[in-house]
Structures are given as C-alpha cells and as structure tokens.
Motif scaffolding. Structure first.
Motif, PDB file in Angstrom:
ATOM      1  N   VAL A 110     -24.515  12.456  27.700  1.00  0.00           N
ATOM      2  CA  VAL A 110     -24.028  13.403  28.311  1.00  0.00           C
ATOM      3  C   VAL A 110     -24.431  13.280  29.862  1.00  0.00           C
ATOM      4  O   VAL A 110     -25.279  13.626  30.112  1.00  0.00           O
TER       5      VAL A 110
ATOM      6  N   THR B  48     -16.666  10.040  26.876  1.00  0.00           N
ATOM      7  CA  THR B  48     -18.250  10.423  27.584  1.00  0.00           C
ATOM      8  C   THR B  48     -17.708  11.572  28.585  1.00  0.00           C
ATOM      9  O   THR B  48     -18.339  12.539  28.601  1.00  0.00           O
TER      10      THR B  48
ATOM     11  N   ARG C  97     -17.574  14.931  27.114  1.00  0.00           N
ATOM     12  CA  ARG C  97     -18.889  15.389  26.929  1.00  0.00           C
ATOM     13  C   ARG C  97     -19.864  15.766  28.090  1.00  0.00           C
ATOM     14  O   ARG C  97     -20.725  16.687  28.184  1.00  0.00           O
ATOM     15  N   ALA C  98     -19.371  15.464  29.281  1.00  0.00           N
ATOM     16  CA  ALA C  98     -20.255  15.499  30.549  1.00  0.00           C
ATOM     17  C   ALA C  98     -20.083  17.034  31.028  1.00  0.00           C
ATOM     18  O   ALA C  98     -19.069  17.671  30.686  1.00  0.00           O
TER      19      ALA C  98
ATOM     20  N   LYS D  88     -23.819   9.614  21.845  1.00  0.00           N
ATOM     21  CA  LYS D  88     -23.084  10.406  22.537  1.00  0.00           C
ATOM     22  C   LYS D  88     -23.864  11.184  23.542  1.00  0.00           C
ATOM     23  O   LYS D  88     -23.914  12.372  24.026  1.00  0.00           O
TER      24      LYS D  88
ATOM     25  N   ALA E 244     -25.381  21.597  26.288  1.00  0.00           N
ATOM     26  CA  ALA E 244     -24.344  20.518  26.673  1.00  0.00           C
ATOM     27  C   ALA E 244     -24.899  19.300  26.990  1.00  0.00           C
ATOM     28  O   ALA E 244     -24.366  18.194  26.726  1.00  0.00           O
ATOM     29  N   LEU E 245     -26.249  19.283  27.759  1.00  0.00           N
ATOM     30  CA  LEU E 245     -26.657  18.005  28.225  1.00  0.00           C
ATOM     31  C   LEU E 245     -27.812  17.299  27.105  1.00  0.00           C
ATOM     32  O   LEU E 245     -28.300  16.462  27.599  1.00  0.00           O
TER      33      LEU E 245
ATOM     34  N   THR F 234     -29.654  13.401  26.091  1.00  0.00           N
ATOM     35  CA  THR F 234     -29.600  12.348  27.000  1.00  0.00           C
ATOM     36  C   THR F 234     -30.817  12.238  27.826  1.00  0.00           C
ATOM     37  O   THR F 234     -31.543  12.989  28.297  1.00  0.00           O
TER      38      THR F 234
ATOM     39  N   LYS G 276     -16.183  20.291  30.218  1.00  0.00           N
ATOM     40  CA  LYS G 276     -17.355  21.265  30.301  1.00  0.00           C
ATOM     41  C   LYS G 276     -17.679  21.308  31.964  1.00  0.00           C
ATOM     42  O   LYS G 276     -17.963  20.734  32.585  1.00  0.00           O
TER      43      LYS G 276
END
Length: 332
Positions: A39, A163, A166-167, A37, A17-18, A21, A219
């Motif tokens: 996260v 944003t 997606r976090a 994109k 998920a992260l 970044t 998430k």
C-alpha cells in the motif's frame, strides 16, 4: 458511513489501510520483494505535511525550514520540516511499519513503490496563493500523475491501477488560501464574498480528488483546518486587538471545514469505492490550546519559536526578514 474522527480513529484507518507494506522496491527485479498487495502512501498539502520539498525550489526563507532550530529534537539537523521533529505523516508511517516517506523533489529519489510526499509549505488549493514561492495543489497533482505513469511503466496498467486503489492519499490544504490575503497585499479574497471564496478553494480540492480517483485512487484521508484566527501569526495582524482571535480568519476556516465535510460525504455517495477519514484538527488543537497541561504542555497559545506577542512573528531561525527570535526551553 463517513465520520469525523478522533486522531486515534484517524490513525487506525491509515494503519489498517497501509498495513503489510514493509519493504522498499529498488528496481524492477527487486520489486518482487514487496508484499503482493503493498500500500503506497501519498501526501499532499502544506507545511503541516511538507517533509522538505521546498528545500529544492526557488523560494524565500519564509517558506523554508532547512536551517536551525528546525529539526533539533529528533533528526538533530534541519530536514525542511516546519517542526523541531517529526510531522503527522512521519508518525503514521512509523505505525504502519513504513520508512519515512521522502519528498518528491529530493534529488536521486526515484523509487515510489511505498509512496512519496508532494506537500509544500505555504501551498494552497488556489494557484494564486503565494504564487511563485510554493508548489500549489494542482502542481502537486501533476507530480502525482508522473508517479502514476512510473507505476504503469514498472507494473503495467492493470497492476498499477490496482496498486493506486490500495494507496492512501493524505491531505492538509486550505490554511494558506485563507491566511495569505491577510499576510500579503493580495486582494483576491476582497473580490468575492466569503462563501464564494471558500467555494473556489473547495472546488480546486474537488478537482484534485477527482483526478486521483480517475487514476484509480480510492482511499483518502483529510485534516481539517485549525481555528485560523486564534493561531499566533493571525492574532497579531490587527493592532489593538488585545490578543483576541482574528474573527474574520476564524469564520473562513469554519466555513471551509463545513464545506469540506459536506463534500466528502457527497463524494462517498457519488463515487464507487470512495473511502475517506476526516480528522478534526480544529477541535483537537483547540483543546490543547485551552487545556495545555492536560496534554503535557506548559503553554497552549504562544508559539515555541518566533518573536513578538504570542511569538507570532515568523522569525524562527533568524534567516527571515525579522532576525530576532526566541526559542522555548523544551521544544519536545
């Protein structure tokens, strides 16, 4: 399908998920250096996750860890973490190729592109839990709203909402709601039966989840409660207990964990796009307590720092009401 995961699966969920970044935006101009994109990583909860927010509030040393020997094995100085080194979110950040996520109240920190840590040692889902000494979960949500507004100002409404979707939002909360009535003169839990009291805690957690969801959050990652009655500080509450676990606290944690699991399962069905991972800290910690050598430890039931039986008295560092404390030889 929702799942109760091992730490590996839990960590894998967060890493995926992260992923991607890797750069911190420092200004409106520099934000373009971030992956398109990227996260953010947002952290809510109590001392299991607090990276130092309580350093910056008017509280007691019972709820602070900004003195020796905290921090001695990794940072080589106390950061405010209730640990000799790093915490769960620090390791997750490392594996996700993120920097350490700073506390929201850290002076001078105003760049939230990669996320921020709202957790506060001693905090609960209920406002009444250690009220006046901690940042309760609903206040943490208000701080999150401020960060959401910051994103909207920087990125515009549409990009900010994308944003936030997606976090990853990590939670560890509830331990203090069930422990505090036994540690203080609070009578709040005496006014309700166990199921009703657990329902109040879960209800506040639900409110916070829904608040984040309405701002675009999709998430979520949760850590369930350990066997509270078997942790050192709870074992010593009742004199003459002969080291047995404190069954009343154990029962509350068990009820909470079942209710949390049920809640997340239901929310996944009700809320479009809602995704979650639930780490079973309860079972994993019990394994380490019962079979410490299997996991590289010499002792599984006694705290590393404190005093009294099981070192269950919260005296680590000698700056709390009880000054005497013992420290294990190899905390790391």
């Amino acid at each position: 399908m929702a799942r109760l995961s091992s730490f590996f699966i839990f960590s894998f969920f967060l890493q995926v998920a992260l992923f991607a970044t890797c750069c911190r935006g420092e200004s409106k101009e520099q934000q373009h250096q971030l992956p398109k994109k990227h996260v953010p990583f947002f952290i809510f909860g109590d001392s299991i996750l607090d990276a130092g927010n309580n350093n910056y509030i008017n509280t007691s040393t019972l709820d602070q860890a900004n003195f020796w020997p905290y921090g001695l094995t990794f940072f080589n100085y106390p950061t405010g973490r209730f640990s000799d080194g790093r915490l769960i979110p620090d390791f997750i950040a490392k594996y996700a190729k993120l920097p350490l996520i700073p506390p929201f109240l850290q002076p001078g920190f105003r760049q939230y592109y990669l996320g921020v840590n709202f957790a506060s040692a001693g905090a609960g889902a209920l406002v009444e839990t250690f009220q006046g000494f901690v940042i309760d979960l609903k206040t943490q949500l208000r701080y999150y709203y401020k960060v959401d507004s910051w994103f909207r100002h920087k990125l515009g409404n549409d990009e900010a909402k994308a944003t936030m979707s997606r976090a990853v939002h990590l939670f560890s909360i509830g331990t203090n709601d069930y422990a505090s009535p036994f540690l203080t003169n609070s009578t709040i839990s005496n006014n309700y039966n166990k199921s009703t009291y657990v329902g109040m805690v879960i209800g506040n957690i639900t409110t916070v989840i829904n608040g984040i969801y309405k701002r675009g959050g999709r998430k979520f990652a949760f850590i369930n409660l350990p066997d509270l009655g078997c942790v050192p500080g709870m074992r010593i509450i009742k004199s003459g207990n002969n080291g047995s676990c404190f069954e009343e606290a154990t029962r509350l944690a068990s009820l909470h964990n079942k209710a949390l699991s049920k809640l997340l399962y239901e929310l996944e069905k009700q809320l479009k796009g809602f995704k979650y991972s639930l780490f079973d800290l309860n079972s994993n910690l019990r394994q380490r307590m019962e079979h410490p050598s299997k996991y590289g430890f010499k002792e599984g039931e006694t705290a590393c720092c404190g005093t009294g039986e099981y070192r269950g008295v919260l005296s680590c560092g000698g700056k709390r009401p009880v000054k005497e404390f013992q420290l294990c030889k190899h905390p790391q």
